[in-house]
Design a protein around this motif. Sequence first.
Motif, mmCIF file in Angstrom:
data_model
loop_
_atom_site.group_PDB
_atom_site.id
_atom_site.type_symbol
_atom_site.label_atom_id
_atom_site.label_comp_id
_atom_site.label_asym_id
_atom_site.label_seq_id
_atom_site.Cartn_x
_atom_site.Cartn_y
_atom_site.Cartn_z
ATOM 1 N N GLN A 216 0.836 -1.203 0.000
ATOM 2 C CA GLN A 216 0.000 0.000 0.000
ATOM 3 C C GLN A 216 0.871 1.252 0.000
ATOM 4 N N GLN A 217 1.927 1.226 0.804
ATOM 5 C CA GLN A 217 2.833 2.377 0.844
ATOM 6 C C GLN A 217 3.515 2.595 -0.500
ATOM 7 N N VAL A 218 3.841 1.498 -1.201
ATOM 8 C CA VAL A 218 4.435 1.629 -2.533
ATOM 9 C C VAL A 218 3.484 2.373 -3.455
ATOM 10 N N ARG A 219 2.193 2.021 -3.431
ATOM 11 C CA ARG A 219 1.209 2.680 -4.286
ATOM 12 C C ARG A 219 1.073 4.164 -3.930
ATOM 13 N N ILE A 220 1.123 4.475 -2.646
ATOM 14 C CA ILE A 220 1.006 5.871 -2.216
ATOM 15 C C ILE A 220 2.189 6.687 -2.731
ATOM 16 N N TYR A 259 9.744 6.606 -2.937
ATOM 17 C CA TYR A 259 9.256 5.445 -3.697
ATOM 18 C C TYR A 259 10.289 4.317 -3.667
ATOM 19 N N PHE A 260 11.573 4.693 -3.824
ATOM 20 C CA PHE A 260 12.666 3.715 -3.819
ATOM 21 C C PHE A 260 12.685 2.920 -2.515
ATOM 22 N N HIS A 261 12.631 3.627 -1.383
ATOM 23 C CA HIS A 261 12.710 2.965 -0.078
ATOM 24 C C HIS A 261 11.456 2.138 0.212
ATOM 25 N N SER A 262 10.277 2.648 -0.172
ATOM 26 C CA SER A 262 9.041 1.903 0.092
ATOM 27 C C SER A 262 9.007 0.609 -0.718
ATOM 28 N N PHE A 263 9.467 0.677 -1.988
ATOM 29 C CA PHE A 263 9.480 -0.525 -2.818
ATOM 30 C C PHE A 263 10.501 -1.534 -2.290
ATOM 31 N N ARG A 264 11.659 -1.031 -1.876
ATOM 32 C CA ARG A 264 12.686 -1.920 -1.344
ATOM 33 C C ARG A 264 12.202 -2.605 -0.081
ATOM 34 N N ASP A 265 11.506 -1.869 0.775
ATOM 35 C CA ASP A 265 10.976 -2.447 2.011
ATOM 36 C C ASP A 265 9.943 -3.528 1.716
#
Length: 612
Positions: A216-220, A259-265
Amino acid sequence: MGKTKTGKKSRHSNRFHYTVDTAIEKPFNWKQMWRLLQYVKPYARTYLPGAIIAMLISTIVRLSVPVLVGKVAIDIAILQRDTNLLTNLVIGIGILYVLNYVANTFRIKWVNILGQNVIYDLRQHLFSHVQRLSHRFFDTRSAGSILVRILNDVNSLQELFTNGIINLLMDMVTLIGILVILFVLSPQLAIAVVVVIPLMFYISTKLRRKIRRSWQQVRIHQSRLNSHLNESIQGMRITQSFSQEKENAEFFDGVNSGYFHSFRDAAKKSAAFRPLVDLSDAIGTIILIAFGAYLILLGEENGGIAIGTFVSFAFFLGMFWEPISRLGQMYNQLLMAMASSERIFEFLDEQPNVKEKNNAFEFTNMRGHIEFEDVEFSYDNGRTALEKISLEMKEGQTIALVGHTGSGKSTIANLISRFYDPTNGSVKIDGQDLRDVKLDSLRSKISVVLQDTFIFSGTIMENIRFGRPDATDEEVVEAAKVVGANDFILRLNDGYWTEVEERGNILSAGERQLLSFARALLANPSIIILDEATASIDTESEVKIQKALKKLLNGRTSIIIAHRLSTIREADNIFVLENGKVLENGNHNDLMNQRGKYHELVKSQFQMLDAI
C-alpha cells in the motif's frame, strides 16, 4: 519521502499541499476478491472452461509420471528385467509429455486472452466512472494520483488475471493430488514429510499484514511520484523561467527516494517467503532420506516400502514444494492486487455529488431562460462563494458578470452547467430545477469557453469538432470562419488537418482561444458561457470576435465573465458581484448613471489605461 538515498534531507519535502492518497486499512477479505472476479464473468463460458480443462490435463500428466516411473518402471520393469514393458512405458511417458505441452500451450493462450480482456474491461469501467464524477472529486485530487489508479493499479492486476487465477487452481489441485498419492503410497512416510507444512504456514501468516501495508505504501509513493512528474512537466516553462531546475531536481530526488525505499521495504518482506519455502524443502528432503532409507531397509513385508515408492516420493517431494513456493509468491501477488483493488474500488465506490434522478427531465428544446432563487453555495465548510443570490437571465439576453476575483462570477457559471449543486436555493432553466434535469441533455445545450483553453492531441479539425462529433467538415470550416480562425488555420502547413500536440503547443494563446470559440459555436448551444474568454486575445482579434459574436449570439442566452469592462458595454444586463452578493444590475448606461460600484470599476480601469 523526506530522505534521499544518501540520507540528505529534501528541502521541499513538505511541498505537497493537495490531497494525496493515504493507506487504506481494510481487513483482507475474500468478498473484495469475489468482487474483482466478477470481471471474469463475461468470459466464464468462453476462455475459462478451456483453460481449466487444459490445466487439469497438464496436472494429471504431471502427477501420473512419478507413479509410472516408481511403481511401474522400477518396481516391475527394471526389477523383473521386462524390456518390452520398459520400452512401452518410455513411449507412453513421451506421449504424455507431448500432451502436456499441447495442454500448456492452449492454457497459456486462453488465460492471456482472458486476462487481457478483463484488464481492458476494468480500465474502461474505471475511466468511464471517473468521467462521470463531479468537479468536487477532482478539486481534492491531483491528476497524477488519478493516473496511478487508472494505469499502474489496473496494470498490477494484469499478472493476477493472466496467470494468477489459473496457476492458483493448478497449484491447489497439484498439492491435493500429491498429498492423496503420498498417503496412498505410504501413510507413515507421508506424515513424516509433510509435518513441517503447518509450521511454515504459521510463520508465513505473520508476514501477511506487514507485506500488505508495505505494498500500500508503494502505491502511495508511486502516486506522489506521478503527481510531481505531471506537475513538473506541465510547469516546465515556469521552472525554467525562474531557474528552479536544481530545486525541482532536489524535490524530485526526495519523492523518488520515498518510492525507492518503500518498494525496497516491500520487496524485502515479500522475499522472505522464498527462503521459508527453501528451508521447508530442505527439512522435508532430510526427513525423506533418513526415514525413507529406514523404511526401505525394513522391507515391504515388515511394513516398509519398495525402492520405487521411495523414488516416487522423491519426485513428488520436488513437485510438492514447487507449488507451495508459487503459492507463496501468489500470495504476495494477491496482496499487491488487493492493495491496488482497494484503491480502484475506492474510486468506483465514489459517487457523484451531482446526482441524476431517475426519470429526470430531458431538454429537447432549451430556450435559455435562467433563474437563481435564493442560491447559497460553499466549496467547503469554511468558504462561502454565494450568499442568497437571486437573479434572472432572460431568454436571448447577453448577460455580463463583473466583480473582483473571488466575487462569485465563475461559481454562477459552474452552477448553470451544474458542475456543482447549490448548498441552498435552486437554479432553474426554462422553469426546470436543474437537480431534476438529465445532465447530458443540459450540458449538450451549453457551451463553455474558458480563459485557459485546452487543446487535445489531434488535428485542428478534430479539436473544433470535439463538441459536436457528427458535424460535417463544411460546418467546422464555417464555424471557424465566423470566429475569424479560418485565416490562421489555412496558413498552417496542413490547414485543418494540421496535427497539434497536447495543449496546442504549436499555436499561440490567441489562436488556441479562437479554436475554442469555434468549438463552442459549432455545438450550436442555447446558452454560451464565456469565462474570461477574450483575455488571451489581442485587441485587433477581439474586435473581429466581437463582430462575429454579435451575429452568432443573436437569439441565444450568453453569459460573459470579463475583467476588461470594455468587452461588455453592449450587454443587455450587467450583474455587479462582490463577496458572493449582487450589489447592482442593469445595462452599462444605467449603472454608470447610478455611480455605484460598477462606475468605480470602470473609472479605475480607465485610470489604469491612462497611466499606461
